[in-house]
Design a protein around this motif. Structure first.
Motif: not given
Length: 901
Positions: A162-164, A628-631, A571-572
């Protein structure tokens, strides 16, 4: 979409299930890498001096990252694994390059060309804004302008956090330059190269230098790099103005001639047969500067500057033979089973063409940032940046035609390029045969600016599932202005009014090209007459022939301005925990993006001098995206990692596709942009398994799936324009115009996998222990939902090869090193043609090799070669028998002297 969303939820829940207080610390990572996977710019303290160490360094970066990242580390100052930034990126699994004039010009990552380019973490825009524009399908884009010799490392991030910054569908490429070391007071290095290009008459030169120093006990660092290049470039080609086109219904009165198989599609013909040689001189230079200052343990300032300049002067001469749109213009006509006119004799004028392009281009980018700590838990950072890119693209063109048509035979069958036969009594170098027919004085001014502001904060925890929480805000605004000036003059053909070539002595030349298209099978002319694009002291070339001519008239229908302010926030959460006794780390979060586009242009008939002929067009478009994203990163064992992630990503349209201007011509054609285009929107799922048997070795398998909700494609369509007739000579008062437009497509999918092996062979006996191998293979399959207007088959997505791969064998023993590399890319869709049919690149492979030797401490010599097999670039229309173009760039041989102290 629902499938992706469900898998994303599973990945996130899996990460949270282990929210026990048994977190672990990562070794040998910076704070940023440990928490978010972001990487720091390398310093000159780490001077990577060999192929083996370069591979180990890049593998270490991938292993430490929380994201899916691949990197390339420069082997030495002034030397990447390839001599060009784009060609170096081809060594990364999943990256495919497109080659144009002399060098790779563009990249696709996992089949998608909509990717972010960053310079030390900040946007790198070109004079065109986003995407390609200018001559030859973006052959002079920003990747060709950045001096590769000043690059220390390039990171390709395929799964964003998310910060990218948003804007990448396949991946984000971050080009990192060297910075001074806080522990090494002084460094100086450089290189000198001489390059022999087999298609150029004179050698090329490159010079690079870097100085880095630290002061105040390492708290102040300054690094300055400079590069100068003088390149002489040549290219031979067979080509056409508009490739293969469908014959009109009135081609013949016999329907069996127009459409032999009765499928509803008329036969196709090649617009004009061209044999041409391009000769170009490029001067490029650039300067990079990095400064950092650590005021104390809690406060740091940094600044990055880039200036890059390219000055291109290009000449292109060609002979062209236009084919006919009427059956009466042919004899001995041969039509293939695929309904292509592949052979015959045509009655056509012979055209001698000369073109000169000048493209002075400048890019300036600067950014200033500050980073500080408030106590032990809070970190704040902020930066501002500004980039300005300009290009002044000038085109001067002059054509001379034979006064009468000649009988010319042609044959496309069973050869690389068509064979052409001229009558024995016709000498196409005889100036008495020619008259001046057409001239262009065109100028395109591009100016793009981007200003950004960013503020980020991080709060760290000392226990629990979360290691830290990040939040941030970013504002960016791109302003683009394109001004177009044209004069396209046609000269008379009447016996009393025409202008013979011999009427202006010294304004033509006979060109004779030896070693022309040496790798092609075919018979073609290599000597012919062309005009000289000499303005003779005038502002435009048309003034040589007409004192009343006004060159470079402003064309509002091809000019436009765009303003695009973008607000984003994120927000991450970064976490470390255990799941089923396995250490698990990663991040999750959400990014919000608000985009607004203000577009201004004109609509009208190109070249009109009627008052009020142009109407202003003003359009404003706005849209929001939630991303949204998740790694997650699972440590299966000490040397095995499993990664699983999902994200929603978006990329805005190329800037030229957003133009509000729209123009039509007297030839019944037109072109326009589409400000209302929605962005590319993709939901992606990524998984990989990585085995690190030892430092410097990697075996990995990665799979990916992309649900493309919306994408963008270009196509020529027929449109009726009220009150206007595209063809006044037919019986229809509202004959439709053929308009080139850009559209949104929906429902595409991309899926594939990547295999990567990077292994030193030091377990082998004797001298074999000094060898190492690196190999990548990528398989990609896509469906676009767009039907080919000729074959009625579904087209793949543009720029996507189903198969691609690279192989590198290297040897390193003490002062001696050697490498042999090969890259391959299967055929792919280049664009959709005038009749809705696919134009494809053919498969191609490229061989390179190099050797180097350390002649003294800190001094190295090397010799390398690229495109050693003189592989051509070839295109075809639907069927490989329908050759659309054949380009030879030749072989490159480079000798380099490198030093570092």
């Amino acid at each position: 979409m629902k499938r992706i969303a469900k898998i994303s939820q599973i990945a996130l829940v899996a990460a949270m299930l282990g929210a026990a207080p048994n977190c672990f610390a990562q070794e040998n990572e910076s704070a940023a890498e440990a928490e978010t996977g972001d990487t720091q710019a390398p310093t000159t303290e780490v001077i990577v001096t060999g192929i083996r160490e370069s591979e180990a360094e890049s593998i270490d970066i991938k292993r430490r990252s929380k994201l899916i990242v691949d990197s390339i580390v420069a082997e030495d100052i002034g030397k990447l694994p390839d001599q060009n930034v784009a060609e170096s990126l081809e060594r990364v699994s999943g990256v495919q390059v497109r080659r144009e004039i002399d060098e790779a010009a563009d990249i696709a990552i996992r089949g998608l060309s909509q990717n972010r380019l960053e310079f030390n973490g900040h946007t790198l825009i070109s004079p065109y804004g986003r995407g390609a524009d200018g001559p030859d399908e973006g052959a002079y884009n920003v990747l060709t302008l950045i001096p590769s010799e000043l690059v220390a490392r390039m990171d390709v991030t395929k799964l964003p956090s998310p910060s990218m910054i948003e804007g990448s569908l396949g991946g984000t490429v971050n080009i990192l330059t060297r910075r001074a070391s806080s522990r090494k007071k002084f460094f100086i290095g450089g290189s000198a190269q001489i390059v022999d290009k087999s298609k150029a008459g004179d050698p090329s030169y490159r010079l690079t230098g870097l100085v880095a120093a630290s002061f105040l006990d390492g708290r102040l660092g300054v690094a300055i790099g400079a590069n100068y290049q003088r390149l002489n470039i040549g290219q031979d080609s067979f080509d056409s103005y508009s490739s293969w086109r469908e014959q009109p219904d009135n081609f013949s009165s016999d329907p069996d001639v127009v459409d032999p198989n009765g499928d509803g599609n008329n036969i196709y013909y090649f617009n004009d047969i061209r044999y041409q040689r391009l000769q170009e001189k490029r001067t490029k230079y650039g300067v990079t500067t990095n400064i950092f200052f650590e005021a104390n343990d809690s406060l740091e300032f940094h600044a990055d500057l880039l200036y890059a300049h390219a000055d291109t002067d290009r000449k292109r001469n060609w002979v062209s033979i236009p084919l006919s749109r009427a059956a009466s213009g042919y004899t001995d006509l041969v039509v293939s089973e695929n309904e292509n006119i592949v052979a015959g004799t045509v009655r056509a004028v012979i055209q001698g063409n000369a073109e000169r392009l000048t493209l002075p281009t400048d890019i300036f980018s600067g950014q200033f940032g500050v980073k500080g700590k408030l106590g032990d838990r809070i970190e704040l950072s902020s930066d501002v940046s500004f980039t300005r890119a300009t290009q002044d693209y000038g085109q001067t063109y002059l054509r001379a035609d034979t006064t009468s048509a000649q009988l010319v035979s042609f044959d496309f069958r069973d050869r690389d390029v068509p064979a052409v036969g001229l009558p024995a009594n016709v000498d196409i170098t005889d100036p008495a045969l020619y008259i001046y027919r057409t001239s262009f004085d065109n100028r395109y001014l591009y100016e793009a600016e981007e200003a950004t502001f960013r503020l980020d904060a991080r709060y760290s925890f000392d226990r629990g599932f979360l290691t830290s929480i990040e939040a941030g805000y970013r504002f960016a605004q791109i302003d683009l202005n394109r001004e177009t000036y044209r004069n396209q003059t046609t000269y008379p053909t009447g016996a009393s009014t025409r202008i013979p070539v011999t009427a202006i002595p010294g304004n033509y030349e006979i060109v004779e090209f030896d070693r022309f298209l040496t790798g092609a099978q075919g018979d073609f002319p290599t000597a012919y007459l062309v005009p000289i694009t000499d303005k003779q002291g005038n502002e435009g070339i048309c003034q040589v022939f007409s004192s009343t001519c006004t060159p470079n008239l402003y064309d509002p229908t091809s000019s436009f301005t765009l303003r695009e302010p973008v607000h984003s926030a994120y927000v991450q959460g970064n976490f470390e925990t255990r799941l089923l006794a396995l250490p698990v780390s990663g991040n999750f979060g959400l990014r919000y993006v608000n985009t607004r586009l203000i577009a201004d242009g004109f609509y009208g008939i190109r070249g009109s001098t009627t008052p009020g002929a142009f109407e202003p067009v003003n359009q404003t478009v706005a849209y929001d995206d939630w991303l949204p994203s998740v790694a997650t990163r699972f440590e299966v064992s000490d040397n095995v990692l499993f990664r699983l992630g999902a994200a929603r990503v978006m990329a805005r349209p190329d800037t030229r596709d957003q133009s509000p201007s729209f123009s039509i011509t007297s030839a019944g054609t037109g072109a326009g942009g589409n400000p209302a285009l929605q962005p590319f929107r993709v939901n992606q799922l990524d998984a990989s398994i990585e085995w690190y048997p030892r430092r410097g070795a990697l075996w990995s398998l990665a799979a990916f799936y992309k649900d493309v909700e919306s994408f963008i494609y270009s196509q020529t369509v027929e449109e009726v324009i009220p009150g206007l007739d595209a063809d006044p000579n037919d019986s229809d008062p509202e004959t439709p115009y053929r308009i080139g437009r850009t559209f949104n497509g929906q429902g595409a999918t991309i899926k594939g996998f990547e295999v990567q092996i990077r292994q030193p062979l030091d377990f082998l006996p004797g001298p074999l222990e000094h060898f190492g191998v690196k190999g990548t293979y990528t398989f990609i399959d896509s469906k676009s939902g767009i039907i080919d207007g000729r074959t009625n088959e579904e087209l793949p997505l543009q720029s996507l090869s189903k198969h691609s791969g690279t192989a590198l064998l290297f040897y390193e023993d003490g002062p001696f090193g050697m490498r042999v590399g090969y890259s391959y890319r299967s055929g792919f869709l280049n664009r959709i043609g005038l009749s809705g049919n696919g134009i494809y690149y053919r498969a191609a492979g490229y061989l390179s090799a190099g050797v180097d030797y350390d002649i003294a401490k800190g001094v190295k010599i090397s010799v390398s070669g690229s495109n050693l097999t003189n592989t051509p670039t070839r295109k075809y229309a639907n069927y490989e028998e329908a050759t659309a173009s054949y380009l030879e760039n030749g072989r490159n041989l480079t000798a380099t002297l490198t030093f570092r102290f």
